[in-house]
Design a protein around this motif. Structure first.
Motif, short mmCIF file in Angstrom:
data_model
loop_
_atom_site.label_atom_id
_atom_site.label_comp_id
_atom_site.label_asym_id
_atom_site.label_seq_id
_atom_site.Cartn_x
_atom_site.Cartn_y
_atom_site.Cartn_z
N PRO A 159 0.78 -1.23 0.00
CA PRO A 159 0.00 0.00 0.00
C PRO A 159 0.82 1.29 0.00
O PRO A 159 0.36 2.31 -0.52
CB PRO A 159 -0.83 -0.13 1.28
N ARG A 160 2.03 1.27 0.56
CA ARG A 160 2.82 2.51 0.60
C ARG A 160 3.18 2.99 -0.80
O ARG A 160 3.53 4.15 -1.01
CB ARG A 160 4.08 2.32 1.43
N LEU A 161 3.10 2.09 -1.81
CA LEU A 161 3.42 2.49 -3.17
C LEU A 161 2.40 3.48 -3.73
O LEU A 161 2.67 4.16 -4.72
CB LEU A 161 3.50 1.26 -4.08
N SER A 162 1.24 3.58 -3.08
CA SER A 162 0.25 4.55 -3.53
C SER A 162 0.81 5.96 -3.47
O SER A 162 0.65 6.76 -4.40
CB SER A 162 -1.02 4.44 -2.68
N SER A 163 1.48 6.28 -2.36
CA SER A 163 2.05 7.62 -2.23
C SER A 163 3.24 7.81 -3.17
O SER A 163 3.47 8.91 -3.68
CB SER A 163 2.47 7.89 -0.78
N ILE A 164 4.01 6.75 -3.42
CA ILE A 164 5.13 6.83 -4.36
C ILE A 164 4.62 7.16 -5.76
O ILE A 164 5.17 8.02 -6.46
CB ILE A 164 5.93 5.50 -4.38
N LEU A 165 3.56 6.49 -6.18
CA LEU A 165 2.98 6.74 -7.51
C LEU A 165 2.45 8.17 -7.60
O LEU A 165 2.64 8.85 -8.61
CB LEU A 165 1.87 5.74 -7.79
N SER A 166 1.78 8.63 -6.54
CA SER A 166 1.25 10.00 -6.54
C SER A 166 2.37 11.03 -6.59
O SER A 166 2.31 12.01 -7.34
CB SER A 166 0.39 10.24 -5.30
N ASP A 167 3.42 10.79 -5.80
CA ASP A 167 4.56 11.71 -5.79
C ASP A 167 5.27 11.72 -7.14
O ASP A 167 5.76 12.77 -7.59
CB ASP A 167 5.55 11.33 -4.69
N GLU A 172 11.73 3.01 -7.75
CA GLU A 172 10.92 2.13 -6.87
C GLU A 172 9.76 1.52 -7.65
O GLU A 172 9.45 0.33 -7.50
CB GLU A 172 10.39 2.91 -5.67
N ILE A 173 9.12 2.33 -8.49
CA ILE A 173 8.01 1.83 -9.28
C ILE A 173 8.47 0.76 -10.26
O ILE A 173 7.84 -0.30 -10.39
CB ILE A 173 7.33 3.00 -10.03
N MET A 174 9.57 1.00 -10.93
CA MET A 174 10.07 0.04 -11.92
C MET A 174 10.49 -1.28 -11.29
O MET A 174 10.20 -2.36 -11.82
CB MET A 174 11.22 0.65 -12.72
N VAL A 175 11.14 -1.19 -10.14
CA VAL A 175 11.57 -2.42 -9.46
C VAL A 175 10.36 -3.22 -8.98
O VAL A 175 10.32 -4.45 -9.10
CB VAL A 175 12.52 -2.08 -8.29
N GLU A 176 9.35 -2.53 -8.46
CA GLU A 176 8.15 -3.22 -8.00
C GLU A 176 7.39 -3.85 -9.16
O GLU A 176 6.83 -4.94 -9.04
CB GLU A 176 7.24 -2.27 -7.24
N ARG A 177 7.35 -3.17 -10.30
CA ARG A 177 6.70 -3.75 -11.47
C ARG A 177 7.44 -5.00 -11.95
O ARG A 177 6.82 -6.00 -12.32
CB ARG A 177 6.64 -2.72 -12.60
#
Length: 375
Positions: free
Chosen positions: A144-152, A193-198
């Motif tokens: 869930p913390r990735l929500s703020s990463i995506l928004s930022d 962070e987004i790319m690694v999680e994907r």
């Protein structure tokens, strides 16, 4: 995890609705435009903080009203949770967790859904944006913390693009855009962070999707998923530091081109994931039946992955107007594949479209009212 009751006020075409829901399969039957999908949209909103049908939250507020309220009781083992969301036409939305003030963005920690709708065919046939959205919704459900990463990241991207457009029409040389270095660092830090999680998600999804495809299609066509990044990354699993450095190098070497174009040309907002069957891209090669099977497999594979990882038990599985599009054999195979989930919501125009094994709890929906069907 399951929904034990749901209450709606001024949500879509519902002035007021209150229903108690049992464990197992819940079938919502009614003609088009009566409110079946509105009900499951409300549940899915609490888990994803978005709508699969609309890009604006105001569209979910009943015409002429200032706010809509979604109230859902959840049950998991002996634990009871009450989530309440108030969507406001003006001003910020409000949320409560067990009657205490809460943040709406925290709700995905308590409820997980996996929704399949006919629009999911766009995952196979549509543009990369739909596939990125599929990946990002799932990584937020997992973490869930990735929500703020995506928004930022979206905010940083917007700021960087504004600066690039300004530089495009400025007499200042590219080398003097020191402010751009700050946004490069910000974009690369968040984007990595987004790319690694994907990457991790696509790797972890491979097995569940392959198993789901075979269970639905009745054949093994070797379904595969492959990330197609705009930033060339090191072979193998990349660390966040490696990805950040690779991202920064691409931004630096292509700065003049991006200034000329006035936009950011590299990063997770430009990435895609390629789907294939028997080593051929599904887009352009897969038949209609194979396309449906692959799209269903992506959602069912995601549900199985979340089931294996979550401490909350099964995600709530939602099949919105799916069975009408499948032939008899695929209907039965899909019914068999989902029958062991703790709770399933199904919408259908006619009850005959739904396999008999799933007709456990049937509700009829008409003009924004919901009533249990007589057996």
């Amino acid at each position: 995890m399951r929904v034990s009751s749901i209450s709606l006020r001024d949500f879509r075409n519902y002035a007021e609705a209150d229903i108690t829901i049992e464990q197992g399969c819940v079938v919502l039957v009614g003609s088009n435009g009566q409110g079946k999908t509105n009900l499951i949209e409300a549940i899915n909103f609490l888990a994803t903080l978005g709508s699969h049908r609309s890009s604006t939250e105001s569209a979910m507020i009943r015409t002429g009203e200032d706010a809509a309220i979604i109230r859902v009781h959840l049950a998991h083992d002996d634990r009871q949770i009450l989530l309440e969301a108030q969507l406001n036409r003006e001003g910020p939305n409000k949320a409560q967790f067990n009657r205490s003030t809460a943040r709406l963005r925290d709700f995905p920690r308590y409820i997980a859904t996996v929704l399949f709708a006919p629009e999911d065919l766009l995952l196979i046939r549509g543009d990369p944006a739909s596939r990125r959205r599929f990946l990002d919704e799932l990584i937020v459900t997992r973490t869930p913390r990735l929500s703020s990463i995506l928004s930022d990241y979206e905010r940083a991207l917007k700021q960087r693009n504004t600066l690039l457009k300004t530089a495009r029409f400025s007499e200042a040389s590219v080398g003097k855009l020191s402010t751009l270095d700050i946004w490069d660092d910000r974009l690369a830090t968040l984007g990595s962070e987004i790319m690694v999680e994907r990457q991790r998600l696509v790797r972890d999804l491979a097995g569940p999707v392959a198993a789901a495809y075979e269970s639905i299609a009745g054949a093994d066509h070797h379904p595969e998923l492959l990330m197609k990044e705009s930033v060339l990354l090191p072979l193998g699993d990349s660390t966040i530091d490696q990805t950040t450095q690779a991202f920064l190098a691409v931004l630096n070497s292509n700065r003049a081109t991006e200034v000329e174009r006035g936009m950011t040309l590299y990063g997770p907002h430009r990435d895609d994931v390629e789907f294939s069957l028997n080593s051929l891209p599904t887009k352009g090669y897969a038949s209609h039946g194979e396309t449906w099977s692959f799209a269903l497999s992506l959602r069912l594979g995601a549900a199985r992955l979340l089931r294996a990882e979550s401490v909350l038990g099964d995600p709530i599985l939602i099949l919105d107007d799916v069975f009408a599009e499948l032939d008899a054999s695929r209907r039965e195979r899909l019914a068999s594949a989902v029958s062991d989930f703790e709770q399933i919501f199904i919408t259908a125009a006619v009850v005959e479209d739904v396999p008999a094994a799933l007709l456990q709890h049937v509700f009829r929906v008409e003009r924004g009212t919901i009533a249990r069907a007589l057996k």
